[in-house]
Motif scaffolding. Structure first.
Motif, PDB file in Angstrom:
ATOM      1  N   GLY A 111       0.800  -1.211   0.000  1.00 49.25           N
ATOM      2  CA  GLY A 111       0.000   0.000   0.000  1.00 49.25           C
ATOM      3  C   GLY A 111       0.835   1.265   0.000  1.00 49.25           C
ATOM      4  O   GLY A 111       1.950   1.298  -0.536  1.00 49.25           O
ATOM      5  N   PHE A 112       0.281   2.338   0.594  1.00 51.54           N
ATOM      6  CA  PHE A 112       0.969   3.622   0.723  1.00 51.54           C
ATOM      7  C   PHE A 112       1.175   3.932   2.201  1.00 51.54           C
ATOM      8  O   PHE A 112       0.362   3.539   3.040  1.00 51.54           O
ATOM      9  CB  PHE A 112       0.139   4.761   0.125  1.00 51.54           C
ATOM     10  N   PRO A 113       2.215   4.696   2.552  1.00 55.94           N
ATOM     11  CA  PRO A 113       2.364   5.107   3.953  1.00 55.94           C
ATOM     12  C   PRO A 113       1.135   5.821   4.504  1.00 55.94           C
ATOM     13  O   PRO A 113       0.669   5.526   5.604  1.00 55.94           O
ATOM     14  CB  PRO A 113       3.581   6.028   3.922  1.00 55.94           C
ATOM     15  N   LEU A 114       0.572   6.774   3.728  1.00 51.00           N
ATOM     16  CA  LEU A 114      -0.489   7.612   4.285  1.00 51.00           C
ATOM     17  C   LEU A 114      -1.838   6.916   4.383  1.00 51.00           C
ATOM     18  O   LEU A 114      -2.749   7.410   5.058  1.00 51.00           O
ATOM     19  CB  LEU A 114      -0.609   8.930   3.520  1.00 51.00           C
ATOM     20  N   GLN A 115      -2.021   5.773   3.706  1.00 53.73           N
ATOM     21  CA  GLN A 115      -3.332   5.136   3.749  1.00 53.73           C
ATOM     22  C   GLN A 115      -3.637   4.548   5.128  1.00 53.73           C
ATOM     23  O   GLN A 115      -4.772   4.158   5.410  1.00 53.73           O
ATOM     24  CB  GLN A 115      -3.465   4.064   2.677  1.00 53.73           C
ATOM     25  N   ARG A 116      -2.642   4.513   6.006  1.00 51.42           N
ATOM     26  CA  ARG A 116      -2.885   4.056   7.369  1.00 51.42           C
ATOM     27  C   ARG A 116      -3.726   5.050   8.147  1.00 51.42           C
ATOM     28  O   ARG A 116      -4.368   4.692   9.141  1.00 51.42           O
ATOM     29  CB  ARG A 116      -1.547   3.838   8.098  1.00 51.42           C
ATOM     30  N   ILE A 117      -3.735   6.329   7.723  1.00 49.83           N
ATOM     31  CA  ILE A 117      -4.472   7.346   8.472  1.00 49.83           C
ATOM     32  C   ILE A 117      -5.436   8.162   7.607  1.00 49.83           C
ATOM     33  O   ILE A 117      -6.265   8.891   8.148  1.00 49.83           O
ATOM     34  CB  ILE A 117      -3.514   8.307   9.204  1.00 49.83           C
ATOM     35  N   PHE A 118      -5.327   8.054   6.277  1.00 45.03           N
ATOM     36  CA  PHE A 118      -6.217   8.811   5.397  1.00 45.03           C
ATOM     37  C   PHE A 118      -6.973   7.862   4.475  1.00 45.03           C
ATOM     38  O   PHE A 118      -6.411   6.893   3.968  1.00 45.03           O
ATOM     39  CB  PHE A 118      -5.428   9.825   4.552  1.00 45.03           C
ATOM     40  N   ASP A 119      -8.233   8.173   4.260  1.00 41.41           N
ATOM     41  CA  ASP A 119      -9.103   7.354   3.411  1.00 41.41           C
ATOM     42  C   ASP A 119      -8.941   7.788   1.951  1.00 41.41           C
ATOM     43  O   ASP A 119      -9.169   8.953   1.615  1.00 41.41           O
ATOM     44  CB  ASP A 119     -10.551   7.536   3.865  1.00 41.41           C
ATOM     45  N   LEU A 120      -8.551   6.851   1.077  1.00 46.43           N
ATOM     46  CA  LEU A 120      -8.341   7.153  -0.340  1.00 46.43           C
ATOM     47  C   LEU A 120      -9.524   6.724  -1.212  1.00 46.43           C
ATOM     48  O   LEU A 120      -9.417   6.709  -2.439  1.00 46.43           O
ATOM     49  CB  LEU A 120      -7.064   6.466  -0.838  1.00 46.43           C
ATOM     50  N   THR A 121     -10.652   6.404  -0.601  1.00 47.13           N
ATOM     51  CA  THR A 121     -11.803   5.909  -1.369  1.00 47.13           C
ATOM     52  C   THR A 121     -12.231   6.891  -2.452  1.00 47.13           C
ATOM     53  O   THR A 121     -12.491   6.500  -3.596  1.00 47.13           O
ATOM     54  CB  THR A 121     -12.992   5.628  -0.429  1.00 47.13           C
ATOM     55  N   ALA A 122     -12.309   8.172  -2.117  1.00 45.90           N
ATOM     56  CA  ALA A 122     -12.773   9.172  -3.096  1.00 45.90           C
ATOM     57  C   ALA A 122     -11.784   9.304  -4.252  1.00 45.90           C
ATOM     58  O   ALA A 122     -12.190   9.518  -5.404  1.00 45.90           O
ATOM     59  CB  ALA A 122     -12.963  10.524  -2.407  1.00 45.90           C
ATOM     60  N   VAL A 123     -10.488   9.185  -3.985  1.00 43.66           N
ATOM     61  CA  VAL A 123      -9.482   9.258  -5.051  1.00 43.66           C
ATOM     62  C   VAL A 123      -9.596   8.033  -5.950  1.00 43.66           C
ATOM     63  O   VAL A 123      -9.563   8.141  -7.184  1.00 43.66           O
ATOM     64  CB  VAL A 123      -8.064   9.363  -4.456  1.00 43.66           C
ATOM     65  N   ARG A 124      -9.741   6.865  -5.350  1.00 42.74           N
ATOM     66  CA  ARG A 124      -9.843   5.634  -6.145  1.00 42.74           C
ATOM     67  C   ARG A 124     -11.082   5.652  -7.039  1.00 42.74           C
ATOM     68  O   ARG A 124     -11.076   5.087  -8.134  1.00 42.74           O
ATOM     69  CB  ARG A 124      -9.879   4.412  -5.223  1.00 42.74           C
ATOM     70  N   ALA A 125     -12.152   6.300  -6.572  1.00 43.71           N
ATOM     71  CA  ALA A 125     -13.392   6.329  -7.340  1.00 43.71           C
ATOM     72  C   ALA A 125     -13.240   7.079  -8.659  1.00 43.71           C
ATOM     73  O   ALA A 125     -14.019   6.867  -9.596  1.00 43.71           O
ATOM     74  CB  ALA A 125     -14.497   6.971  -6.508  1.00 43.71           C
ATOM     75  N   LYS A 126     -12.240   7.953  -8.760  1.00 47.95           N
ATOM     76  CA  LYS A 126     -12.021   8.713  -9.996  1.00 47.95           C
ATOM     77  C   LYS A 126     -11.228   7.923 -11.032  1.00 47.95           C
ATOM     78  O   LYS A 126     -10.987   8.417 -12.137  1.00 47.95           O
ATOM     79  CB  LYS A 126     -11.278  10.011  -9.676  1.00 47.95           C
ATOM     80  N   LYS A 127     -10.784   6.725 -10.666  1.00 47.86           N
ATOM     81  CA  LYS A 127     -10.005   5.843 -11.552  1.00 47.86           C
ATOM     82  C   LYS A 127      -8.605   6.424 -11.790  1.00 47.86           C
ATOM     83  O   LYS A 127      -8.307   7.565 -11.489  1.00 47.86           O
ATOM     84  CB  LYS A 127     -10.715   5.606 -12.890  1.00 47.86           C
ATOM     85  N   GLY A 128      -7.760   5.608 -12.360  1.00 51.51           N
ATOM     86  CA  GLY A 128      -6.390   6.026 -12.638  1.00 51.51           C
ATOM     87  C   GLY A 128      -5.450   5.634 -11.513  1.00 51.51           C
ATOM     88  O   GLY A 128      -5.845   5.527 -10.345  1.00 51.51           O
ATOM     89  N   ASN A 129      -4.189   5.391 -11.851  1.00 53.44           N
ATOM     90  CA  ASN A 129      -3.191   4.984 -10.869  1.00 53.44           C
ATOM     91  C   ASN A 129      -2.846   6.129  -9.922  1.00 53.44           C
ATOM     92  O   ASN A 129      -2.890   7.300 -10.288  1.00 53.44           O
ATOM     93  CB  ASN A 129      -1.919   4.499 -11.569  1.00 53.44           C
ATOM     94  N   ILE A 130      -2.462   5.746  -8.714  1.00 50.34           N
ATOM     95  CA  ILE A 130      -2.128   6.694  -7.653  1.00 50.34           C
ATOM     96  C   ILE A 130      -0.670   6.512  -7.268  1.00 50.34           C
ATOM     97  O   ILE A 130      -0.157   5.393  -7.230  1.00 50.34           O
ATOM     98  CB  ILE A 130      -3.012   6.458  -6.410  1.00 50.34           C
ATOM     99  N   ALA A 131       0.015   7.608  -6.974  1.00 48.40           N
ATOM    100  CA  ALA A 131       1.368   7.550  -6.423  1.00 48.40           C
ATOM    101  C   ALA A 131       1.451   8.533  -5.261  1.00 48.40           C
ATOM    102  O   ALA A 131       0.922   9.645  -5.333  1.00 48.40           O
ATOM    103  CB  ALA A 131       2.413   7.899  -7.475  1.00 48.40           C
ATOM    104  N   GLU A 132       2.098   8.100  -4.187  1.00 50.59           N
ATOM    105  CA  GLU A 132       2.327   9.002  -3.061  1.00 50.59           C
ATOM    106  C   GLU A 132       3.674   9.692  -3.236  1.00 50.59           C
ATOM    107  O   GLU A 132       4.694   9.046  -3.486  1.00 50.59           O
ATOM    108  CB  GLU A 132       2.301   8.253  -1.726  1.00 50.59           C
ATOM    109  N   VAL A 133       3.670  11.014  -3.104  1.00 49.57           N
ATOM    110  CA  VAL A 133       4.905  11.789  -3.104  1.00 49.57           C
ATOM    111  C   VAL A 133       5.382  11.857  -1.659  1.00 49.57           C
ATOM    112  O   VAL A 133       4.687  12.378  -0.791  1.00 49.57           O
ATOM    113  CB  VAL A 133       4.686  13.215  -3.659  1.00 49.57           C
ATOM    114  N   SER A 134       6.558  11.312  -1.406  1.00 52.63           N
ATOM    115  CA  SER A 134       7.048  11.195  -0.044  1.00 52.63           C
ATOM    116  C   SER A 134       8.529  11.536   0.004  1.00 52.63           C
ATOM    117  O   SER A 134       9.182  11.698  -1.037  1.00 52.63           O
ATOM    118  CB  SER A 134       6.806   9.760   0.451  1.00 52.63           C
ATOM    119  N   ALA A 135       9.050  11.631   1.216  1.00 52.94           N
ATOM    120  CA  ALA A 135      10.494  11.774   1.420  1.00 52.94           C
ATOM    121  C   ALA A 135      11.071  12.973   0.655  1.00 52.94           C
ATOM    122  O   ALA A 135      12.102  12.868  -0.006  1.00 52.94           O
ATOM    123  CB  ALA A 135      11.213  10.489   1.026  1.00 52.94           C
ATOM    124  N   LEU A 136      10.405  14.123   0.756  1.00 54.80           N
ATOM    125  CA  LEU A 136      10.858  15.345   0.089  1.00 54.80           C
ATOM    126  C   LEU A 136      11.825  16.101   1.001  1.00 54.80           C
ATOM    127  O   LEU A 136      11.532  16.330   2.174  1.00 54.80           O
ATOM    128  CB  LEU A 136       9.667  16.234  -0.255  1.00 54.80           C
TER     129      LEU A 136
END
Length: 430
Positions: A111-136
């Motif tokens: 999964g993603f680091p942030l999905q442990r505390i944030f709900d990604l359901t609304a993002v997934r509903a829009k379709k398309g691949n997801i990437a987390e920008v991290s470690a900046l």
């Protein structure tokens, strides 16, 4: 209290009482994006031990100084997500020194680091691949020079996501004091209005989650930036400008990841320099084995009891992310051809998944021409075996041709981008 500090504090309080829309407009007026950065600046994928180590050290120092982690004996911040072949670490180098970095984490069995505390359901509903920008992180000597490193690094991230990483949505988890920069300048939208007060991934610091739809970003940036001068125009900077400083990977094939971690590099960063592998839960150790299920990696992966191996998870994972255009042709008994354009998004040894803009008949055999790379084409008999939501189809193959078999065998037998290039030289030499 020094007068200057008191004055700045007063100005900040006055600024914060401005209406949100006005405050964001002021932020955008302070954008400083140099459309002609010095050729001393180079942006590339971190793909050597030295570059990766410099990125992890820069990240460590930035996180420690911000209170996002306690100092590590290694002097580096390395997480399990950095070990994944679906994660790409980008770096900005100035005069050969790494001065900026960020990591792009594509979804995997972890999964993603942030999905442990944030709900990604609304993002997934829009379709398309997801990437987390991290470690900046940006080196401290460049943090006060406007966006001289940050904006080129962000542009590199956008170009890479859009062109190579097959990503539509990017998500972030940032400290609340930084969220307005992402909202006002880059038009991220919050995942929730609530602030998570204790995010364990950053030492219990508070965090806000946000997302940006890259498909919609062009129009939004144009609306707010098109009339601004070049050094303020982030729309032209991100969407129209070609920066020679950016070294995008040279791919012979339409894969969507650029893994760089050999067994030696995995061992160096996750066993020798840090204890990341040793400190994993049994479940994560099992999942790591499903990802790196090649003999060359077994000696460096954390030991897992035989009874803990998840064979179902292993079978699920052995799919490879690609972005290959294809043409599927079905010929009716009276000789009429029906040509359907497809985009293949995942493949395995004997099948693939694809998107189609028009309905594909199930169970009907036809011939497909697949563009594996700019100069590599495979032709195979296939039929659609199932339909999924949003124009997705699963296909089964007849007898694969030589090009397909050797290409897929190379994917199965290697874990880095270099492995694929080496194993498929026959395609150029044939």
């Amino acid at each position: 209290m020094p007068v200057r500090k008191l004055w700045h504090g007063t100005l900040r309080k006055l600024f914060n009482v401005l209406p949100r829309k006005r405050r964001f407009a002021v932020y955008r007026n302070f954008v400083d994006c140099n459309p002609s950065p010095s050729d001393r600046l180079v942006l590339k994928i971190a793909d050597t031990k030295e570059e990766l180590e410099a990125c992890f050290k820069l990240l460590h120092d930035a996180y420690v100084s911000s209170g996002f982690m306690t100092p590590d004996p290694s002097g580096m911040r390395v997480t399990i997500y950095h070990a994944l072949p679906t994660t790409t670490t980008l770096c900005a180098k100035y005069d050969g020194q790494v001065v900026g970095t960020l990591s792009l984490i594509r979804e995997s069995v972890l999964g993603f680091p942030l999905q442990r505390i944030f709900d990604l359901t609304a993002v997934r509903a829009k379709k398309g691949n997801i990437a987390e920008v991290s470690a900046l992180a940006v080196h401290r000597k460049f943090r006060r020079t406007g966006g001289s490193i940050l904006f080129p690094l962000m542009k590199f991230m956008y170009d890479y996501c859009h062109t190579f990483f097959d990503t539509r949505h990017i998500v972030i988890a940032v400290n609340p004091r930084h969220i307005e920069m992402y909202e006002s300048l880059l038009f991220f939208q919050r995942l929730t209005q609530n602030v998570v007060e204790n995010y364990d991934f950053v030492n219990g610091a508070p965090a806000v989650g946000a997302t940006l739809d890259l498909r919609a970003a062009d129009a939004i940036f144009e609306k707010h930036y098109a009339s601004k001068p070049p050094k303020r125009n982030l729309h032209a900077f991100f969407f129209q400008l070609k920066l020679d400083n950016i070294q995008l990977p040279q791919r012979r094939f339409y894969t969507t990841n650029d893994p760089v971690l050999t067994p030696e590099l995995l061992n160096h960063f996750f066993n020798v320099r840090t204890n990341v592998f040793a400190e994993l839960s049994d479940r994560k150790k099992c999942l790591l084995h499903t990802i790196y299920d090649l003999p060359a990696y077994q000696a460096v992966l954390p030991a897992v009891e035989e009874s803990g191996q998840d064979e179902t998870g292993r079978r699920r994972h052995r799919r490879f992310s690609v972005r290959c255009p294809a043409k599927f042709v079905i010929t009716s008994p009276d000789g009429v051809e029906n040509k359907i354009s497809l985009e293949i998004i995942q493949l395995s040894r004997y099948g693939f998944q694809a998107h189609a803009l028009v309905p594909v008949p199930i169970g009907v055999w036809g011939e497909i021409t697949i563009q594996l790379g700019p100069a590599e084409t495979s032709q195979i008999k296939v039929s659609a075996s199932r339909e999924s939501e949003g124009g997705g189809y699963g296909f089964r193959l007849g007898e694969p041709d030589l090009i397909w078999r050797k290409f897929v065998n190379a994917l199965y037998s290697g874990s880095t981008h270099a492995d694929l290039e080496d194993a498929t030289r026959f395609m150029t030499d044939r």
